[in-house]
Motif scaffolding. Structure first.
Motif, PDB file in Angstrom:
ATOM      1  N   GLU A 114      27.896 -20.738  -6.414  1.00 30.89           N
ATOM      2  CA  GLU A 114      28.995 -20.042  -7.091  1.00 30.89           C
ATOM      3  C   GLU A 114      28.808 -18.545  -6.890  1.00 30.89           C
ATOM      4  O   GLU A 114      27.753 -17.994  -7.234  1.00 30.89           O
ATOM      5  CB  GLU A 114      28.978 -20.372  -8.585  1.00 30.89           C
ATOM      6  CG  GLU A 114      29.977 -19.580  -9.404  1.00 30.89           C
ATOM      7  CD  GLU A 114      29.774 -19.746 -10.908  1.00 30.89           C
ATOM      8  OE1 GLU A 114      30.365 -18.958 -11.669  1.00 30.89           O
ATOM      9  OE2 GLU A 114      29.011 -20.653 -11.305  1.00 30.89           O
ATOM     10  N   ILE A 115      29.805 -17.881  -6.327  1.00 29.47           N
ATOM     11  CA  ILE A 115      29.727 -16.429  -6.119  1.00 29.47           C
ATOM     12  C   ILE A 115      29.961 -15.752  -7.472  1.00 29.47           C
ATOM     13  O   ILE A 115      31.086 -15.662  -7.961  1.00 29.47           O
ATOM     14  CB  ILE A 115      30.743 -15.951  -5.074  1.00 29.47           C
ATOM     15  CG1 ILE A 115      30.472 -16.647  -3.733  1.00 29.47           C
ATOM     16  CG2 ILE A 115      30.653 -14.434  -4.909  1.00 29.47           C
ATOM     17  CD1 ILE A 115      31.514 -16.349  -2.663  1.00 29.47           C
ATOM     18  N   ASP A 116      28.883 -15.291  -8.056  1.00 22.78           N
ATOM     19  CA  ASP A 116      28.911 -14.729  -9.406  1.00 22.78           C
ATOM     20  C   ASP A 116      28.978 -13.213  -9.401  1.00 22.78           C
ATOM     21  O   ASP A 116      29.455 -12.602 -10.345  1.00 22.78           O
ATOM     22  CB  ASP A 116      27.654 -15.193 -10.161  1.00 22.78           C
ATOM     23  CG  ASP A 116      27.577 -14.678 -11.574  1.00 22.78           C
ATOM     24  OD1 ASP A 116      28.441 -15.047 -12.392  1.00 22.78           O
ATOM     25  OD2 ASP A 116      26.656 -13.886 -11.874  1.00 22.78           O
ATOM     26  N   GLY A 117      28.478 -12.584  -8.323  1.00 24.91           N
ATOM     27  CA  GLY A 117      28.428 -11.134  -8.319  1.00 24.91           C
ATOM     28  C   GLY A 117      28.360 -10.560  -6.923  1.00 24.91           C
ATOM     29  O   GLY A 117      28.179 -11.270  -5.922  1.00 24.91           O
ATOM     30  N   VAL A 118      28.515  -9.234  -6.846  1.00 19.86           N
ATOM     31  CA  VAL A 118      28.375  -8.492  -5.599  1.00 19.86           C
ATOM     32  C   VAL A 118      27.795  -7.133  -5.958  1.00 19.86           C
ATOM     33  O   VAL A 118      28.137  -6.543  -6.989  1.00 19.86           O
ATOM     34  CB  VAL A 118      29.722  -8.357  -4.858  1.00 19.86           C
ATOM     35  CG1 VAL A 118      30.775  -7.687  -5.732  1.00 19.86           C
ATOM     36  CG2 VAL A 118      29.539  -7.589  -3.548  1.00 19.86           C
ATOM     37  N   TYR A 119      26.879  -6.648  -5.110  1.00 23.39           N
ATOM     38  CA  TYR A 119      26.293  -5.348  -5.426  1.00 23.39           C
ATOM     39  C   TYR A 119      25.787  -4.649  -4.176  1.00 23.39           C
ATOM     40  O   TYR A 119      25.696  -5.233  -3.103  1.00 23.39           O
ATOM     41  CB  TYR A 119      25.177  -5.487  -6.459  1.00 23.39           C
ATOM     42  CG  TYR A 119      23.868  -6.107  -6.009  1.00 23.39           C
ATOM     43  CD1 TYR A 119      22.742  -5.310  -5.800  1.00 23.39           C
ATOM     44  CD2 TYR A 119      23.717  -7.484  -5.864  1.00 23.39           C
ATOM     45  CE1 TYR A 119      21.522  -5.859  -5.445  1.00 23.39           C
ATOM     46  CE2 TYR A 119      22.489  -8.041  -5.511  1.00 23.39           C
ATOM     47  CZ  TYR A 119      21.397  -7.222  -5.301  1.00 23.39           C
ATOM     48  OH  TYR A 119      20.194  -7.781  -4.954  1.00 23.39           O
ATOM     49  N   THR A 120      25.465  -3.375  -4.357  1.00 23.74           N
ATOM     50  CA  THR A 120      24.819  -2.588  -3.321  1.00 23.74           C
ATOM     51  C   THR A 120      23.746  -1.740  -3.975  1.00 23.74           C
ATOM     52  O   THR A 120      23.630  -1.703  -5.210  1.00 23.74           O
ATOM     53  CB  THR A 120      25.832  -1.713  -2.558  1.00 23.74           C
ATOM     54  OG1 THR A 120      25.222  -1.198  -1.374  1.00 23.74           O
ATOM     55  CG2 THR A 120      26.332  -0.545  -3.403  1.00 23.74           C
ATOM     56  N   HIS A 121      22.954  -1.080  -3.145  1.00 21.21           N
ATOM     57  CA  HIS A 121      21.881  -0.239  -3.668  1.00 21.21           C
ATOM     58  C   HIS A 121      21.957   1.125  -3.006  1.00 21.21           C
ATOM     59  O   HIS A 121      22.133   1.218  -1.782  1.00 21.21           O
ATOM     60  CB  HIS A 121      20.522  -0.881  -3.400  1.00 21.21           C
ATOM     61  CG  HIS A 121      19.419  -0.292  -4.221  1.00 21.21           C
ATOM     62  ND1 HIS A 121      19.392  -0.362  -5.594  1.00 21.21           N
ATOM     63  CD2 HIS A 121      18.294   0.373  -3.863  1.00 21.21           C
ATOM     64  CE1 HIS A 121      18.298   0.226  -6.048  1.00 21.21           C
ATOM     65  NE2 HIS A 121      17.622   0.694  -5.018  1.00 21.21           N
ATOM     66  N   LEU A 122      21.842   2.166  -3.815  1.00 19.06           N
ATOM     67  CA  LEU A 122      22.005   3.529  -3.328  1.00 19.06           C
ATOM     68  C   LEU A 122      20.698   4.058  -2.751  1.00 19.06           C
ATOM     69  O   LEU A 122      19.628   3.910  -3.342  1.00 19.06           O
ATOM     70  CB  LEU A 122      22.492   4.436  -4.453  1.00 19.06           C
ATOM     71  CG  LEU A 122      23.822   4.015  -5.091  1.00 19.06           C
ATOM     72  CD1 LEU A 122      24.174   4.914  -6.261  1.00 19.06           C
ATOM     73  CD2 LEU A 122      24.941   4.022  -4.057  1.00 19.06           C
TER      74      LEU A 122
END
Length: 383
Positions: free
Chosen positions: A163-171
């Motif tokens: 289940e695709i629950d989230g999306v993120y990146t890192h600075l």
């Protein structure tokens, strides 16, 4: 920890009351529409993994957690943390059965681990939540917007037990006053979010802001901000120093085990590391490299070495062994065996911070904190 306060050679005291006040100040700063994801990694930046996390859950209203590695997430589950836990690092294949069993959320950025997770989830009759990692410039984990992301979306949509629950990146450069690269990363992240939306994917959690961005870059806020050392009072954001008024929550102390005089030209420690240029009174203190004190804070050039606090005064370190350290107490009266030396924290009007030590050692506050081993006894107070 199997030994007592009385038996410990050095003690790291964490003030959980300060942690709570720091969280309150962070919440006031980010506003009510953004939540906090506490990243419990590397032994809580030296403050301990379990006790602070349980305190944040029970007394600070934090129920969203992340870890750097699977082993840390397992420790939290075993300690009774039933809340959401995102594992941000890669997952070893051998750990996939445990990962699925413990209901962790996975960071995904290629197709082999998702397929393995899906297969194991089918065996266990479960669904695994995943967070898509977008590489916007750090070049560590992640897929880039466009063809790479399209391939990952296609892969994930074909795996019914994910289940695709989230999306993120890192600075990569949130610690700089120059925000041009951060804004470039956010533009790439927005492209990825648009691509997900066009594919019919609307994740529950979108996140990008780390500790520095949490303080200095509200344009990077989404659903949650990911913070770790900030909660313990260490603001490494650019610009105004400690603008949130956070309180460092760590105090690290040790005891003096011996006091001796070294004459001019005599040897002190291994390899004649310190040779006094005057008659010097030396205190031998019960901490060393084995406790995680950063070695490059103590060199042969004593002018550039770190201090400890004894009787409220600064005492320059002269050498560091595995189990003990040497400090110059020539100008501090009445130093004796059993006296307290403060490695980090306040003593009278003087204070030594991990931020100071990081700058002095040419490293980071995070390195100074994370390097502290399990040997110093941790005690928790609520001041």
């Amino acid at each position: 920890m199997s030994y007592t306060l009385e038996e410990a050679s050095s003690v790291l005291t964490v003030d959980l009351g300060k942690v709570k006040r720091n969280i309150e100040r962070i919440r006031a700063h980010i506003g009510s529409n953004v939540d906090i994801m506490y990243t419990a990694k590397s032994n809580g930046y030296g403050h301990g993994l379990i006790e602070p996390t349980l305190y944040m859950r029970d007394h600070c209203g934090i129920h969203c957690f992340a870890t750097g590695q699977l082993c840390e997430a397992v420790e939290l589950r075993q300690a009774g943390v039933k809340d959401f836990i995102l594992v941000m690092g890669g997952i070893p294949y051998s750990g996939i059965p445990s990962f699925v069993k413990n209901d962790f959320a996975a960071t995904v950025y290629e197709d082999t681990i998702p397929r393995a997770l899906n297969e194991e989830a089918a065996l266990q009759g479960k669904k695994v939540r995943v967070h898509i990692k977008i590489d916007t410039g750090l070049r560590r984990f992640g897929v880039q917007a466009g063809e790479q992301l399209a391939h990952l979306i296609e892969t994930l949509q074909a795996l019914p037990h994910l289940e695709i629950d989230g999306v993120y990146t890192h600075l990569a450069n949130g610690y700089s006053l120059d925000k041009s690269f951060t804004h470039q990363q956010m533009a790439e992240f927005e492209k990825a979010l648009t691509q997900l939306k066009e594919a019919g994917i609307r994740p529950r959690l979108v996140h990008a802001a780390n500790t520095a961005a949490c303080v200095a870059s509200p344009e990077c806020y989404y659903d949650v901000v990911r913070v770790a050392a900030l909660i313990f009072g260490y603001d490494i954001s650019p610009g105004i120093k400690n603008r949130l008024g956070l309180e460092p929550s760590m105090r690290w102390t040790s005891r003096i085990l011996n006091v001796l005089w070294a004459e001019e030209g005599e040897n002190v420690s291994y390899y004649r590391f310190f040779v006094p240029k005057r008659r010097t009174k030396v205190a031998i203190i019960g901490f060393g490299m084995g406790d995680g004190y950063v070695r490059n804070l103590v060199t042969r050039d004593t002018a550039h070495n770190a201090d400890v606090l004894i009787h409220g005064k600064r005492a320059r370190l002269l050498d560091l062994n595995v189990d003990v350290a040497f400090a110059d107490v020539t100008d501090i009266p009445d130093v004796k065996i059993g006296d307290t030396a403060v490695l980090v924290g306040q003593d009278g009007d003087e204070e030594i911070t991990t931020m100071e030590l990081g700058e002095l050692g040419g490293t980071s506050n995070g390195h100074v904190c994370c390097a502290i081993t399990s040997r110093p006894l941790r005690q928790y107070i609520n001041g």
